[in-house]
Write an enzyme that holds these catalytic residues in place. Structure first.
Site, PDB file in Angstrom:
ATOM      1  N   GLY A  12       0.793  -1.199  -0.010  1.00 40.02           N
ATOM      2  CA  GLY A  12      -0.304  -0.399   0.265  1.00 40.02           C
ATOM      3  C   GLY A  12       1.104   1.096  -0.040  1.00 40.02           C
ATOM      4  N   SER A  13       2.531   1.454  -0.381  1.00 40.90           N
ATOM      5  CA  SER A  13       2.826   2.441  -0.486  1.00 40.90           C
ATOM      6  C   SER A  13       2.162   3.411  -1.618  1.00 40.90           C
ATOM      7  CB  SER A  13       4.387   1.945  -1.208  1.00 40.90           C
ATOM      8  OG  SER A  13       4.428   1.629  -2.145  1.00 40.90           O
ATOM      9  N   LEU A  87      -4.247  -7.256  -7.430  1.00 45.62           N
ATOM     10  CA  LEU A  87      -3.675  -8.438  -7.978  1.00 45.62           C
ATOM     11  C   LEU A  87      -4.976  -8.902  -8.717  1.00 45.62           C
ATOM     12  CD1 LEU A  87      -0.597  -9.212  -6.128  1.00 45.62           C
ATOM     13  CD2 LEU A  87      -0.911  -7.284  -7.641  1.00 45.62           C
ATOM     14  N   LYS A  88      -6.074  -9.005  -8.334  1.00 48.10           N
ATOM     15  CA  LYS A  88      -7.567  -9.674  -8.741  1.00 48.10           C
ATOM     16  C   LYS A  88      -8.061  -8.756  -9.943  1.00 48.10           C
ATOM     17  CE  LYS A  88      -7.868 -13.534  -5.889  1.00 48.10           C
ATOM     18  NZ  LYS A  88      -6.638 -13.459  -5.330  1.00 48.10           N
ATOM     19  N   ILE A  90     -11.197  -7.729 -12.460  1.00 47.96           N
ATOM     20  CA  ILE A  90     -11.701  -6.693 -12.804  1.00 47.96           C
ATOM     21  C   ILE A  90     -13.358  -7.084 -13.369  1.00 47.96           C
ATOM     22  CG2 ILE A  90     -13.326  -4.600 -12.548  1.00 47.96           C
ATOM     23  CD1 ILE A  90     -11.129  -5.320 -10.345  1.00 47.96           C
ATOM     24  N   ASN A 102      -5.517   1.733 -13.392  1.00 49.55           N
ATOM     25  CA  ASN A 102      -4.369   1.193 -12.432  1.00 49.55           C
ATOM     26  C   ASN A 102      -3.067   1.192 -13.165  1.00 49.55           C
ATOM     27  OD1 ASN A 102      -3.599  -1.622 -11.768  1.00 49.55           O
ATOM     28  ND2 ASN A 102      -2.974  -2.419 -13.428  1.00 49.55           N
ATOM     29  N   HIS A 104       0.769  -0.046 -13.343  1.00 50.16           N
ATOM     30  CA  HIS A 104       1.668  -0.905 -13.245  1.00 50.16           C
ATOM     31  C   HIS A 104       2.849  -0.137 -13.854  1.00 50.16           C
ATOM     32  CE1 HIS A 104       2.011  -5.240 -14.862  1.00 50.16           C
ATOM     33  NE2 HIS A 104       3.221  -4.969 -15.831  1.00 50.16           N
ATOM     34  N   ASP A 145      -4.139  -5.340 -17.625  1.00 49.48           N
ATOM     35  CA  ASP A 145      -2.853  -4.757 -18.511  1.00 49.48           C
ATOM     36  C   ASP A 145      -3.397  -4.822 -19.641  1.00 49.48           C
ATOM     37  OD1 ASP A 145      -1.532  -5.211 -15.717  1.00 49.48           O
ATOM     38  OD2 ASP A 145      -0.534  -6.945 -16.373  1.00 49.48           O
TER      39      ASP A 145
HETATM   40  C1  GAR Z   1       3.023  -0.483  -7.588  1.00 52.07           C
HETATM   41  O1  GAR Z   1       4.444  -0.103  -7.787  1.00 52.07           O
HETATM   42  C2  GAR Z   1       2.276  -1.024  -8.609  1.00 52.07           C
HETATM   43  O2  GAR Z   1       2.233  -0.958  -9.604  1.00 52.07           O
HETATM   44  C3  GAR Z   1       2.357  -2.728  -9.317  1.00 52.07           C
HETATM   45  O3  GAR Z   1       2.414  -3.144  -7.720  1.00 52.07           O
HETATM   46  C4  GAR Z   1       3.229  -2.234  -6.873  1.00 52.07           C
HETATM   47  C5  GAR Z   1       2.166  -1.844  -5.478  1.00 52.07           C
HETATM   48  O4  GAR Z   1       3.060  -1.295  -4.949  1.00 52.07           O
HETATM   49  N1  GAR Z   1       1.011  -3.082  -9.483  1.00 52.07           N
HETATM   50  C6  GAR Z   1       1.178  -4.419 -10.384  1.00 52.07           C
HETATM   51  O5  GAR Z   1       2.051  -4.611 -10.305  1.00 52.07           O
HETATM   52  C7  GAR Z   1      -0.229  -4.859 -11.116  1.00 52.07           C
HETATM   53  N2  GAR Z   1       0.154  -5.493 -11.876  1.00 52.07           N
HETATM   54  P1  GAR Z   1       2.513  -0.608  -3.099  1.00 52.07           P
HETATM   55  O6  GAR Z   1       1.448  -2.276  -2.327  1.00 52.07           O
HETATM   56  O7  GAR Z   1       3.235  -0.416  -2.293  1.00 52.07           O
HETATM   57  O8  GAR Z   1       1.390  -0.047  -3.460  1.00 52.07           O
END
Ligand code: GAR
Length: 190
Positions: A12-13, A87-88, A90, A102, A104, A145
């Site tokens: 969740g950063s 990650l799921k 939609i 989203n 990515h 994606d």
């Molecule tokens: C982010 O870098 C985001 O782009 C990626 O997960 C990270 C979440 O970081 N998302 C994906 O890879 C989706 N395919 P966080 O949990 O620290 O916000």
């Protein structure tokens, strides 16, 4: 007020960067709800610390999850849904009703698709000896994606960069890029 719902499965950063931008008046919006498929996601802790409503998804099946979420979300007035490390897939009910974006961590269409998330993406970029990488923000459709791209930032991968270095660089830029795009939505520029 511009109302956001954030979906997050992990640390969740990215969510935190949105919370911080709102607190610092850099983003004139409100996060009404944080949704996760993972009760242990640190994103949920972050939301609770900031007095934001949270919801943990109960259903594991795709179609039931879609129905469950559409019922939960119907209680809110939502301008935009943001997938921030969610990650799921939609489902069609949500896609039909809401504008969903989203973020990515690669230059889509490269290194996207099922199973491509977080460090898996950066490790693949590292192994492929890519010269460039960077975050992509895109609209969400029913395939992973593959919705239309809103914004990409190209950053150089140096020969000495490890997968962790790549991740650090992409995540830093990604947060800036996402918050800029959110501002554009709030200002009705997108
Ligand atoms: C982010 O870098 C985001 O782009 C990626 O997960 C990270 C979440 O970081 N998302 C994906 O890879 C989706 N395919 P966080 O949990 O620290 O916000």
């Amino acid at each position: 007020m511009y109302n956001l719902v954030i979906f997050a499965s992990g640390n969740g950063s990215t969510l935190q960067s949105i919370i911080d931008n709102i607190s610092n008046h850099k983003l004139e919006a409100k996060i009404d709800l944080v949704i996760s498929d993972n009760k242990d996601a640190y994103a949920i802790e972050r939301a609770k610390k900031n007095n934001i409503d949270t919801y943990i998804i109960k259903n594991k099946k795709f179609s039931q999850r879609d129905l469950e979420l559409s019922e939960v979300l119907s209680k809110y007035k939502i301008d935009l849904i943001v997938l921030a490390g969610y990650l799921k897939k939609i489902g069609p009910k949500l896609i039909e009703k809401y504008t969903i974006i989203n973020t990515h961590p690669s230059l889509l269409p490269k290194f996207g698709g099922k199973g491509m998330h977080g460090m898996h993406v950066h490790e693949a970029v590292f192994k492929a000896k890519e010269k460039f990488t960077g975050p992509t923000i895109h609209f969400v459709n029913q395939e992973y994606d593959s919705g239309s791209v809103i914004s990409q930032t190209k950053i150089e991968v140096l020969p000495i960069d490890t997968a962790e270095d790549i991740s650090d660089k992409v995540q830093a830029i990604e947060k800036i890029q996402l918050n800029q795009i959110l501002n554009k939505f709030v200002n009705h520029e997108i």
